[in-house]
Design a protein around this motif. Structure first.
Motif, PDB file in Angstrom:
ATOM      1  N   LEU A 203       0.690  -0.990   0.279  1.00 40.61           N
ATOM      2  CA  LEU A 203       0.093  -0.384   0.073  1.00 40.61           C
ATOM      3  C   LEU A 203       0.333   1.136  -0.328  1.00 40.61           C
ATOM      4  O   LEU A 203       1.772   1.298   0.634  1.00 40.61           O
ATOM      5  CB  LEU A 203      -0.661  -0.006   1.139  1.00 40.61           C
ATOM      6  CG  LEU A 203      -2.053  -1.305   1.693  1.00 40.61           C
ATOM      7  CD1 LEU A 203      -2.128  -0.907   2.692  1.00 40.61           C
ATOM      8  CD2 LEU A 203      -2.913  -1.585   0.501  1.00 40.61           C
ATOM      9  N   PHE A 204       0.532   1.883  -1.168  1.00 43.41           N
ATOM     10  CA  PHE A 204       1.483   3.607  -0.882  1.00 43.41           C
ATOM     11  C   PHE A 204       0.101   4.449  -0.832  1.00 43.41           C
ATOM     12  O   PHE A 204      -0.550   5.235  -1.831  1.00 43.41           O
ATOM     13  CB  PHE A 204       1.995   3.886  -2.466  1.00 43.41           C
ATOM     14  CG  PHE A 204       2.752   2.748  -2.876  1.00 43.41           C
ATOM     15  CD1 PHE A 204       4.150   3.083  -2.754  1.00 43.41           C
ATOM     16  CD2 PHE A 204       3.179   1.644  -3.159  1.00 43.41           C
ATOM     17  CE1 PHE A 204       5.593   2.419  -1.976  1.00 43.41           C
ATOM     18  CE2 PHE A 204       4.131   0.248  -3.364  1.00 43.41           C
ATOM     19  CZ  PHE A 204       5.392   1.379  -2.822  1.00 43.41           C
ATOM     20  N   LEU A 205      -0.346   4.738   0.465  1.00 44.03           N
ATOM     21  CA  LEU A 205      -1.575   5.402   0.907  1.00 44.03           C
ATOM     22  C   LEU A 205      -0.288   7.085   0.732  1.00 44.03           C
ATOM     23  O   LEU A 205       0.487   6.816   1.119  1.00 44.03           O
ATOM     24  CB  LEU A 205      -1.766   5.006   2.187  1.00 44.03           C
ATOM     25  CG  LEU A 205      -2.653   3.771   1.513  1.00 44.03           C
ATOM     26  CD1 LEU A 205      -3.122   3.849   3.039  1.00 44.03           C
ATOM     27  CD2 LEU A 205      -3.271   3.123   1.105  1.00 44.03           C
ATOM     28  N   ASN A 206      -1.628   8.279   0.790  1.00 43.99           N
ATOM     29  CA  ASN A 206      -1.243   9.369   0.793  1.00 43.99           C
ATOM     30  C   ASN A 206       0.062   9.556  -0.645  1.00 43.99           C
ATOM     31  O   ASN A 206       0.861  10.778   0.179  1.00 43.99           O
ATOM     32  CB  ASN A 206      -0.620   9.768   1.832  1.00 43.99           C
ATOM     33  CG  ASN A 206      -1.677   9.290   3.209  1.00 43.99           C
ATOM     34  OD1 ASN A 206      -2.571  10.873   2.900  1.00 43.99           O
ATOM     35  ND2 ASN A 206      -1.345   9.324   4.507  1.00 43.99           N
ATOM     36  N   THR A 207      -0.137   8.461  -1.265  1.00 41.73           N
ATOM     37  CA  THR A 207       1.134   8.993  -2.377  1.00 41.73           C
ATOM     38  C   THR A 207       0.329   9.704  -3.585  1.00 41.73           C
ATOM     39  O   THR A 207      -0.803   8.276  -4.608  1.00 41.73           O
ATOM     40  CB  THR A 207       1.585   7.516  -2.778  1.00 41.73           C
ATOM     41  OG1 THR A 207       1.920   6.970  -1.730  1.00 41.73           O
ATOM     42  CG2 THR A 207       2.767   7.974  -3.807  1.00 41.73           C
ATOM     43  N   GLU A 208       1.014  10.746  -4.355  1.00 40.42           N
ATOM     44  CA  GLU A 208       0.319  11.810  -5.408  1.00 40.42           C
ATOM     45  C   GLU A 208       1.143  10.916  -6.859  1.00 40.42           C
ATOM     46  O   GLU A 208       2.146  11.085  -6.648  1.00 40.42           O
ATOM     47  CB  GLU A 208       0.414  12.603  -5.446  1.00 40.42           C
ATOM     48  CG  GLU A 208      -1.046  13.442  -6.471  1.00 40.42           C
ATOM     49  CD  GLU A 208      -0.848  14.610  -6.077  1.00 40.42           C
ATOM     50  OE1 GLU A 208      -1.743  15.224  -6.918  1.00 40.42           O
ATOM     51  OE2 GLU A 208      -0.325  15.352  -5.896  1.00 40.42           O
ATOM     52  N   ILE A 209       0.273  10.131  -7.386  1.00 39.54           N
ATOM     53  CA  ILE A 209       1.130  10.340  -9.183  1.00 39.54           C
ATOM     54  C   ILE A 209       1.793  11.429  -9.757  1.00 39.54           C
ATOM     55  O   ILE A 209      -0.092  12.038  -9.942  1.00 39.54           O
ATOM     56  CB  ILE A 209       0.024   8.973  -9.840  1.00 39.54           C
ATOM     57  CG1 ILE A 209       0.221   8.002  -9.295  1.00 39.54           C
ATOM     58  CG2 ILE A 209       0.762   9.014 -11.280  1.00 39.54           C
ATOM     59  CD1 ILE A 209      -1.293   6.698  -9.823  1.00 39.54           C
ATOM     60  N   GLN A 210       2.599  11.717  -9.929  1.00 38.34           N
ATOM     61  CA  GLN A 210       3.246  13.127 -10.553  1.00 38.34           C
ATOM     62  C   GLN A 210       3.038  13.032 -12.289  1.00 38.34           C
ATOM     63  O   GLN A 210       2.707  13.324 -13.351  1.00 38.34           O
ATOM     64  CB  GLN A 210       4.360  13.491 -10.209  1.00 38.34           C
ATOM     65  CG  GLN A 210       4.338  13.864  -8.567  1.00 38.34           C
ATOM     66  CD  GLN A 210       5.874  13.592  -8.237  1.00 38.34           C
ATOM     67  OE1 GLN A 210       6.673  13.236  -9.069  1.00 38.34           O
ATOM     68  NE2 GLN A 210       6.383  14.884  -7.514  1.00 38.34           N
ATOM     69  N   GLN A 211       3.247  11.292 -12.567  1.00 43.22           N
ATOM     70  CA  GLN A 211       3.166  11.172 -14.219  1.00 43.22           C
ATOM     71  C   GLN A 211       3.150   9.424 -14.553  1.00 43.22           C
ATOM     72  O   GLN A 211       3.436   9.443 -13.660  1.00 43.22           O
ATOM     73  CB  GLN A 211       4.970  11.667 -14.564  1.00 43.22           C
ATOM     74  CG  GLN A 211       4.618  11.807 -16.322  1.00 43.22           C
ATOM     75  CD  GLN A 211       3.952  12.355 -17.009  1.00 43.22           C
ATOM     76  OE1 GLN A 211       3.449  13.191 -17.334  1.00 43.22           O
ATOM     77  NE2 GLN A 211       3.486  12.527 -18.134  1.00 43.22           N
ATOM     78  N   VAL A 212       2.892   9.197 -15.498  1.00 36.76           N
ATOM     79  CA  VAL A 212       2.645   7.956 -16.328  1.00 36.76           C
ATOM     80  C   VAL A 212       4.047   7.973 -17.009  1.00 36.76           C
ATOM     81  O   VAL A 212       3.965   8.529 -17.448  1.00 36.76           O
ATOM     82  CB  VAL A 212       1.281   7.653 -16.611  1.00 36.76           C
ATOM     83  CG1 VAL A 212       1.791   6.324 -17.499  1.00 36.76           C
ATOM     84  CG2 VAL A 212       0.045   7.879 -15.812  1.00 36.76           C
ATOM     85  N   LEU A 213       4.448   6.399 -17.104  1.00 31.61           N
ATOM     86  CA  LEU A 213       5.736   6.349 -17.393  1.00 31.61           C
ATOM     87  C   LEU A 213       5.078   6.096 -18.789  1.00 31.61           C
ATOM     88  O   LEU A 213       4.736   4.247 -18.889  1.00 31.61           O
ATOM     89  CB  LEU A 213       6.613   6.597 -16.874  1.00 31.61           C
ATOM     90  CG  LEU A 213       7.270   6.314 -15.851  1.00 31.61           C
ATOM     91  CD1 LEU A 213       7.995   5.347 -14.223  1.00 31.61           C
ATOM     92  CD2 LEU A 213       7.280   7.689 -15.977  1.00 31.61           C
ATOM     93  N   ARG A 214       5.614   6.114 -19.838  1.00 33.08           N
ATOM     94  CA  ARG A 214       5.584   5.698 -20.935  1.00 33.08           C
ATOM     95  C   ARG A 214       6.972   5.190 -21.533  1.00 33.08           C
ATOM     96  O   ARG A 214       8.116   5.960 -21.829  1.00 33.08           O
ATOM     97  CB  ARG A 214       4.758   5.750 -22.323  1.00 33.08           C
ATOM     98  CG  ARG A 214       3.511   6.114 -21.663  1.00 33.08           C
ATOM     99  CD  ARG A 214       2.035   6.857 -22.459  1.00 33.08           C
ATOM    100  NE  ARG A 214       2.566   6.153 -24.086  1.00 33.08           N
ATOM    101  CZ  ARG A 214       1.634   6.895 -24.728  1.00 33.08           C
ATOM    102  NH1 ARG A 214       0.323   7.433 -24.536  1.00 33.08           N
ATOM    103  NH2 ARG A 214       1.591   6.517 -26.083  1.00 33.08           N
ATOM    104  N   GLU A 215       6.915   3.361 -22.279  1.00 33.89           N
ATOM    105  CA  GLU A 215       8.188   2.998 -23.282  1.00 33.89           C
ATOM    106  C   GLU A 215       7.167   3.012 -24.651  1.00 33.89           C
ATOM    107  O   GLU A 215       6.648   2.228 -24.806  1.00 33.89           O
ATOM    108  CB  GLU A 215       8.674   2.536 -22.606  1.00 33.89           C
ATOM    109  CG  GLU A 215       9.678   2.942 -22.143  1.00 33.89           C
ATOM    110  CD  GLU A 215      10.680   1.911 -21.357  1.00 33.89           C
ATOM    111  OE1 GLU A 215      10.386   0.609 -22.175  1.00 33.89           O
ATOM    112  OE2 GLU A 215      11.390   1.973 -19.995  1.00 33.89           O
ATOM    113  N   GLY A 216       7.090   4.144 -25.781  1.00 34.86           N
ATOM    114  CA  GLY A 216       6.652   3.590 -26.825  1.00 34.86           C
ATOM    115  C   GLY A 216       5.283   3.423 -26.696  1.00 34.86           C
ATOM    116  O   GLY A 216       4.626   4.456 -26.422  1.00 34.86           O
ATOM    117  N   LYS A 217       4.020   2.031 -27.450  1.00 28.99           N
ATOM    118  CA  LYS A 217       3.262   2.622 -26.465  1.00 28.99           C
ATOM    119  C   LYS A 217       2.454   1.566 -25.344  1.00 28.99           C
ATOM    120  O   LYS A 217       0.974   1.411 -24.997  1.00 28.99           O
ATOM    121  CB  LYS A 217       2.468   1.761 -28.125  1.00 28.99           C
ATOM    122  CG  LYS A 217       2.344   2.242 -29.306  1.00 28.99           C
ATOM    123  CD  LYS A 217       1.301   2.161 -30.511  1.00 28.99           C
ATOM    124  CE  LYS A 217       1.060   2.344 -32.042  1.00 28.99           C
ATOM    125  NZ  LYS A 217       0.939   1.142 -33.201  1.00 28.99           N
TER     126      LYS A 217
END
Length: 405
Positions: A203-217
């Motif tokens: 569990l990563f509570l009180n944790t905000e996602i800053q960015q989705v990481l992508r590699e190509g598609k």
């Protein structure tokens, strides 16, 4: 580097359910990432498992339908406007009813195996009728779902008084959806989360996602303030905020947006309700601790979570009209939640064409508590590449795009 098979973004009812079912049915390494925001829908829910009520439009809060201004016009030979309950399509009935059927066993499973209790109560949901207009409305509802007649009872005024003695004597009867029950929504989210934790979910509570990481598609993880979390599959269960994550993952927008619902909660009272109630003004549910929950408005006002006096008064008047004893109680608190709405009021589930390593589990509007169980099961089936329990085509995000996403 923290690497997971699955990262679930969002720790409300839907996200927590996904974490639980995945951890129960697989040996995958799973992380649940959540940050509480004002308006979290799971904490604004009545906890209604109103599979039929929601499907025909009676669980949505203040109910809007076309008013017959002159009930005597039929006698005068004038055309009566057709009253059409806002009924959702058959695919949603299947989705809702299958989820509803999972709860009795799920309740025992979580209590016995994980020592958590989400307060499942067999209450039914009664739509109270005050006049001929309500009766016509109820008639339209029942005639639209002939295959569910065995789940509906008609109650006349005398029967209603026997079953719900505190309902106003002005009521002329009710229809009762006998399979529509309730849970404690806070306890449900906590139960899913704790059971998932016991099963090894990190569990990563009180944790905000800053960015989705992508590699190509392919989506390969997320960036948080504490660092990167990598994954093979990212599940988007972020409720009213789901479009933000979707856009980062796909480069496109999807139509998930906040729909505000204001709630009124009374102080604790002795037991005055034997079942949940819906009227043309509001819905009313007495919770296991005696508090009366009254909901709810339906407002598209962005991410605003403030209360307004007009809506609170409207809901309170509707509740006191149905249950006059509420005139003797005090309001304990009011709040507003943000439901994740979609244009057709259907959730958005499953894969996105052209994007790998990403699944939607969002857009549940007012039914996240009810349909969290089946959603957790479906996401597990998708992750493990099994045939899904229901056809997900009607719920694909692709329905909103002229071209594949």
């Amino acid at each position: 580097m923290n690497k997971y098979d699955v990262i679930i973004a969002g720790g409300g009812a839907v996200g927590a359910a996904c974490a639980y079912f995945l951890s129960r049915d697989t040996d995958l390494k799973i992380a649940l990432v959540d940050i509480k925001k004002a308006g979290n829908a799971s904490r604004a829910s009545a906890g209604g498992l109103w599979a039929i009520g929601e499907s025909v439009g009676l669980g949505c809060g203040v109910i809007f339908f076309k008013t017959l201004s002159k009930l005597h016009s039929e006698a005068q030979g004038e055309e009566i406007p057709t009253m059409r309950p806002h009924q959702l399509p058959d695919c949603f009935f299947e989705f809702a009813l299958k989820s509803n059927a999972m709860y009795p066993e799920l309740y025992e499973e979580l209590r016995n195996k994980h020592s958590v209790d989400f307060k499942f109560e067999r209450t039914g949901l009664k739509f109270i009728m005050y006049n001929r207009e309500d009766e016509l409305y109820a008639d339209q509802i029942v005639s639209g779902i002939p295959h569910l007649r065995d789940q509906i009872r008609w109650l006349d005024a005398k029967q209603l008084k026997e079953e719900e003695p505190f309902v106003t004597p002005d009521a002329i009867g009710a229809i009762d959806f006998i399979c529509d029950h309730q849970v404690n929504p806070y306890r449900l989210v906590e139960s899913y989360t704790e059971a998932a934790r016991q099963n090894g979910v990190e569990l990563f509570l009180n944790t905000e996602i800053q960015q989705v990481l992508r590699e190509g598609k392919r989506v390969v993880g997320i960036q948080t303030a504490s660092g990167e979390l990598r994954c093979d599959t990212l599940v988007n269960a972020t409720g009213a905020w789901a479009n933000s994550l979707f856009k980062q993952a796909t480069g496109r927008d999807m139509p998930v947006y906040p729909v505000k619902g204001q709630i009124v909660l009374s102080e604790r009272m002795p037991k005055i309700m034997n079942g949940c109630i819906s009227t043309s003004d509001c819905y009313i549910a007495q919770k296991d601790n005696g508090e009366i929950l009254i909901g709810s408005s339906t407002e598209e006002k962005g991410f605003d979570t403030t209360n307004s006096l007009d809506k609170i008064q409207e809901l309170s008047r509707g509740a006191m009209k149905c249950l006059p004893i509420l005139n003797e109680s005090n309001i304990k608190r009011c709040w507003a939640g943000l439901r994740p709405g979609t244009p057709d009021e259907l959730p958005i589930l499953g894969k996105v064409p052209g994007v790998e390593g990403y699944l939607n589990a969002c857009g549940h509007f007012r039914t996240g508590i009810l349909t969290s169980a089946i959603t957790g099961k479906l996401i597990t089936e998708l992750v493990t590449e099994q045939p899904t329990s229901i056809d997900l085509t009607p719920f694909s995000v692709a329905r909103f795009f002229d071209e594949p996403a």
